[in-house]
Design an enzyme around this catalytic site. Structure first.
Site, PDB file in Angstrom:
ATOM      1  N   CYS A   2       9.292  39.705  -5.814  1.00  0.00           N
ATOM      2  CA  CYS A   2       8.857  40.384  -4.605  1.00  0.00           C
ATOM      3  C   CYS A   2      10.017  41.233  -4.120  1.00  0.00           C
ATOM      4  CB  CYS A   2       8.482  39.369  -3.545  1.00  0.00           C
ATOM      5  SG  CYS A   2       7.387  38.096  -4.138  1.00  0.00           S
ATOM      6  N   ARG A  27       8.714  46.078  -8.022  1.00  0.00           N
ATOM      7  CA  ARG A  27       9.092  44.684  -8.267  1.00  0.00           C
ATOM      8  C   ARG A  27       7.932  43.715  -8.073  1.00  0.00           C
ATOM      9  NH1 ARG A  27      14.932  43.730  -7.562  1.00  0.00           N
ATOM     10  NH2 ARG A  27      14.305  41.583  -7.507  1.00  0.00           N
ATOM     11  N   TRP A  73       4.437  39.500  -4.764  1.00  0.00           N
ATOM     12  CA  TRP A  73       3.855  39.251  -6.090  1.00  0.00           C
ATOM     13  C   TRP A  73       3.467  37.783  -6.044  1.00  0.00           C
ATOM     14  CZ3 TRP A  73       4.955  36.156 -10.421  1.00  0.00           C
ATOM     15  CH2 TRP A  73       4.400  36.580 -11.643  1.00  0.00           C
ATOM     16  N   ASN A  99      11.610  35.661  -0.982  1.00  0.00           N
ATOM     17  CA  ASN A  99      11.433  35.756  -2.444  1.00  0.00           C
ATOM     18  C   ASN A  99      11.863  34.429  -3.044  1.00  0.00           C
ATOM     19  OD1 ASN A  99      10.850  38.409  -2.210  1.00  0.00           O
ATOM     20  ND2 ASN A  99      12.718  39.165  -3.187  1.00  0.00           N
ATOM     21  N   GLY A 100      11.196  33.991  -4.100  1.00  0.00           N
ATOM     22  CA  GLY A 100      11.602  32.745  -4.745  1.00  0.00           C
ATOM     23  C   GLY A 100      10.504  31.713  -4.619  1.00  0.00           C
ATOM     24  N   GLU A 482       9.205  44.393 -30.508  1.00  0.00           N
ATOM     25  CA  GLU A 482       9.292  45.216 -29.311  1.00  0.00           C
ATOM     26  C   GLU A 482       8.126  46.208 -29.241  1.00  0.00           C
ATOM     27  OE1 GLU A 482      10.558  45.117 -26.592  1.00  0.00           O
ATOM     28  OE2 GLU A 482      10.714  47.143 -25.789  1.00  0.00           O
ATOM     29  N   LYS A 486       5.579  46.349 -26.110  1.00  0.00           N
ATOM     30  CA  LYS A 486       5.305  47.549 -25.295  1.00  0.00           C
ATOM     31  C   LYS A 486       3.810  47.793 -25.227  1.00  0.00           C
ATOM     32  CE  LYS A 486       8.174  48.032 -23.451  1.00  0.00           C
ATOM     33  NZ  LYS A 486       9.317  47.239 -23.697  1.00  0.00           N
ATOM     34  N   GLU A 489       1.870  45.052 -23.087  1.00  0.00           N
ATOM     35  CA  GLU A 489       2.108  44.957 -21.649  1.00  0.00           C
ATOM     36  C   GLU A 489       1.605  46.167 -20.875  1.00  0.00           C
ATOM     37  OE1 GLU A 489       6.235  44.498 -20.539  1.00  0.00           O
ATOM     38  OE2 GLU A 489       6.866  45.892 -22.077  1.00  0.00           O
ATOM     39  N   HIS A 505       1.354  34.396 -45.609  1.00  0.00           N
ATOM     40  CA  HIS A 505       1.346  32.951 -45.314  1.00  0.00           C
ATOM     41  C   HIS A 505       0.392  32.628 -44.166  1.00  0.00           C
ATOM     42  CE1 HIS A 505       4.527  32.354 -48.174  1.00  0.00           C
ATOM     43  NE2 HIS A 505       5.232  33.306 -47.601  1.00  0.00           N
ATOM     44  N   LYS A 600       8.784  43.904 -12.290  1.00  0.00           N
ATOM     45  CA  LYS A 600      10.133  44.161 -12.790  1.00  0.00           C
ATOM     46  C   LYS A 600      11.025  43.074 -12.226  1.00  0.00           C
ATOM     47  CE  LYS A 600      12.674  47.379 -14.896  1.00  0.00           C
ATOM     48  NZ  LYS A 600      12.365  47.592 -16.323  1.00  0.00           N
TER      49      LYS A 600
HETATM   50  C1  F6R Z   1       9.346  44.221 -21.107  1.00  0.00           C
HETATM   51  C2  F6R Z   1      10.265  43.872 -20.042  1.00  0.00           C
HETATM   52  C3  F6R Z   1      10.598  42.440 -19.851  1.00  0.00           C
HETATM   53  C4  F6R Z   1      12.105  42.312 -19.544  1.00  0.00           C
HETATM   54  C5  F6R Z   1      12.445  40.862 -19.201  1.00  0.00           C
HETATM   55  C6  F6R Z   1      13.923  40.685 -18.924  1.00  0.00           C
HETATM   56  O1  F6R Z   1       9.173  45.596 -21.217  1.00  0.00           O
HETATM   57  O2  F6R Z   1      10.730  44.718 -19.324  1.00  0.00           O
HETATM   58  O3  F6R Z   1      10.236  41.669 -20.945  1.00  0.00           O
HETATM   59  O4  F6R Z   1      12.820  42.764 -20.658  1.00  0.00           O
HETATM   60  O5  F6R Z   1      11.705  40.451 -18.090  1.00  0.00           O
HETATM   61  O6  F6R Z   1      14.346  41.471 -17.855  1.00  0.00           O
HETATM   62  P1  F6R Z   1      15.881  41.757 -17.617  1.00  0.00           P
HETATM   63  O7  F6R Z   1      16.357  42.599 -18.739  1.00  0.00           O
HETATM   64  O8  F6R Z   1      15.948  42.474 -16.293  1.00  0.00           O
HETATM   65  O9  F6R Z   1      16.576  40.425 -17.588  1.00  0.00           O
END
Ligand code: F6R
Length: 605
Positions: A2, A27, A73, A99-100, A482, A486, A489, A505, A600
């Site tokens: 949040c 966020r 969030w 937050n938390g 990766e 991408k 998500e 396998h 984020k």
């Molecule tokens: C995926 C993504 C997440 C972050 C993960 C770690 O695109 O952004 O998987 O990589 O939450 O975040 P950080 O790097 O901020 O610790």
């Protein structure tokens, strides 16, 4: 997760809080709210929805020189007006944003309810406003009331609190969720992320876990949880407000993908030594003797950070010949890891605030492990906790999905691997080869970006598939992971990544015309093996999109990227997959920068 923002000063707080919340929206974003204090009265507004929805219900004359705001969030309780923050105490005197996660919220709630307190929301956070509200009458200061209330709280928090009886004062506290103070001219700010402050000030102070701060227009004081005053040195953030703008791009994600020639150049700047063909990384805080002493490298991070760590482990094994592996920090921290003195631990985090990664670093430190950080956000909790490390200098990453931080992390690993290699057995010639390869990356990324239209056409062709398989071998495998990450998500298309060698396998059973495969096929010593795998997929009528350094008959479609040194190729192979996921998400009409259910910077467990 949040977002928190707080302001005290001579201006009206509400517009500043709304602007800050807008900056934090990436966020966490299922509801938003604010509270301002004016002449001993508390006014709040909160709504389910976006910050724009909140702005629409805040009256123009919403006066008050101090206030707090929040974007939520949801963790406890559905997104709704009542569950949105701020939460008030029974007398509507205290307002709190949080937050938390409060782990003993149920027990505290029962205790407070037994004392006659009626709760409005389903959130864990509301216990905080009632706890502080019931303590504030017995204390001389708000800070004292907050400190006492927090004594009975188990869990993580970043909080900001206002008291209508004390206009012009805000108390903030941190335990596991970031709080940063911003110092203005006769005004003070606080937020969970510098993004909310940067428009007003670049002078910031980070709170440590267990610290509280009292903010007034003319300054701030910080205290430990047992009321000892602490001395804090402000530092200047080198990110600017403009870094948080979308720069005319339709989405932050596309902006951040496009920035990679520059961001990679910034990660490299001043770090390559042409005399000894080594990397200079002053932040590692290690002399060559120490750098030679490690017998193993363990890398931890979450999500995409973990996948970039897999690229890092491969680079370290290849260039430095030290056994290395990567593991999700979220798993590592819970399995009572064996911590060895001759292992170098490396934690990766763009935000520097991911709770699982931070907790893993703290566990390592507690057991005496030597931990380096690869972090983008200067001064963040993980950066402060580590013994040394490498900053990415990639600038703020706003879009939820990581792109430029991913490539810069892989580049930082190449630098670390070069450094560890050259103090061991990597020859000067190989050192020079890697230095030259690294220098070529920005131009080669530009070349890949010119293929955007071709990749967009492919994304539109494949976007309606119900799912996609991503495969790669050895260096290509983390790239495949990766790529799948991408795609899933931001486009919500099911995507699964497998080592190409594992296909037969089990997962080969899934291959059919309905499940296309993205195959990462670099020109390396495994090329023939990879081409055989393509043949096997083809024989099951699987459609193939190949990403590599050449075209191949077995593939339906190909994206050809420029060749670099074999060890560095994964960095370039990642970029078309970012562009592919972006255009697939756009074609499917997704909220690219704010994918559902994600936020984020995951600052909760
Ligand atoms: C995926 C993504 C997440 C972050 C993960 C770690 O695109 O952004 O998987 O990589 O939450 O975040 P950080 O790097 O901020 O610790």
């Amino acid at each position: 997760m949040c977002g928190i923002v707080a302001y005290v000063g001579s201006q009206d707080a509400a517009p500043i809080l709304l602007e800050g919340l807008q900056r934090l929206e990436y966020r966490g974003y299922d509801s938003a709210g604010l509270a301002v204090v004016n002449a001993k009265s508390l006014r709040t507004r909160k709504v389910k929805g976006r910050v724009a929805d909140l702005a629409a219900v805040v009256p123009a004359r919403f006066k008050g020189g101090s206030g707090i705001g929040h974007t939520r969030w949801a963790t406890h309780g559905v997104p709704s007006d009542v569950n949105a923050h701020p939460h008030l105490d029974q007398e509507q005197r205290i307002a709190v944003v949080h937050n938390g996660i409060i782990e003993n919220a149920d027990e505290l709630r029962r205790r407070l309810e037994a004392d006659g307190i009626v709760f409005e929301s389903e959130t864990d956070s509301e216990v905080l406003s009632h706890l502080i509200g019931s303590t504030v009458k017995e204390t001389d200061t708000l800070e004292e009331a907050v400190r006492r209330a927090l004594k009975s709280v188990v869990g993580t928090y970043g909080i900001a609190v206002v008291d209508s009886h004390r206009p012009g004062e805000i108390v903030v506290a941190r335990n596991g969720s970031p709080i940063v103070l911003g110092i203005g001219e006769k005004e003070m700010f606080a937020a969970s992320d510098v993004a909310a402050l940067i428009r007003y000030t670049r002078q910031v102070v980070h709170l440590e876990d267990g610290e509280l701060a009292v903010l007034k227009a003319d300054g701030f004081n910080t205290f430990t949880s047992d009321a000892r005053e602490t001395a804090k040195e402000p530092f200047t953030v080198d990110w600017e407000a403009g870094h948080y703008d979308n720069g005319g791009y339709e989405h932050y994600l596309l902006k951040e993908i496009s920035e990679q020639p520059d961001t990679v150049a910034r990660t490299l700047r001043g770090r390559l030594d042409d005399r000894f063909h080594i990397a200079h990384l002053g932040g590692l805080n290690m002399d060559p003797r120490e750098s030679r002493s490690f017998r193993r490298v363990k890398i931890i991070g979450c999500g995409s950070a973990y996948y970039s760590g897999q690229i890092g482990a491969q680079l370290i094994e290849e260039l430095a010949r030290i056994p290395a592996d990567a593991e999700p920090a979220s798993e590592f921290r819970y399995r009572s890891p064996v911590v060895e003195a001759d292992t170098l631990y490396i934690a990766i985090s763009q935000s520097g605030e991911t709770y699982d990664t931070l907790a893993a670093v703290q566990e390592l430190k507690r057991k005496g492990g030597r931990v380096l950080g690869i972090v983008n956000t200067v001064g963040s909790a993980i950066a402060r906790e580590c013994d040394g490390g490498v900053y990415l200098h990639a600038g703020p990453e706003v879009s939820v999905a990581s792109t430029k931080a991913f490539t810069s992390t892989a580049v930082a690993f190449a630098l670390i691997a070069l450094h560890l290699g050259r103090v061991r057995d990597l020859s000067p010639a190989d050192g020079r080869r890697i230095c030259d390869g690294l220098r070529k990356l920005p131009e080669q990324i530009k070349e890949i970006l010119t293929q955007e239209e071709h990749i967009r056409t492919l994304a539109m062709k494949y976007a309606d598939a119900p799912g996609m398989m991503f495969v790669g071998r050895v260096r290509g495998y983390p790239v495949a992971r990766e790529g799948a990450q991408k795609l899933k998500e931001i486009s919500y298309v099911h995507a699964e990544a497998y080592p190409a060698s594992e296909l037969k396998h089990g997962p080969l059973a899934l291959i059919s015309p309905e499940l296309p495969t993205v195959a990462i096929v670099p020109d390396d010593e495994l090329l023939d093996k990879n081409l055989t795998t393509l043949g096997e997929i083809r024989a099951r009528e699987g459609r193939i999109l190949m990403v590599g350094h050449r075209t191949a008959e077995a593939a339906d479609d190909c994206i050809v990227v420029p060749k670099n040194e074999t060890e560095l190729d994964p960095i370039l192979l990642t970029i078309p997959l970012q562009i592919f996921a972006y255009h697939a998400a756009v074609a499917l009409g997704r909220d690219v920068d704010r994918p559902r259910n994600l936020a984020k910077s995951v600052t909760v467990e």
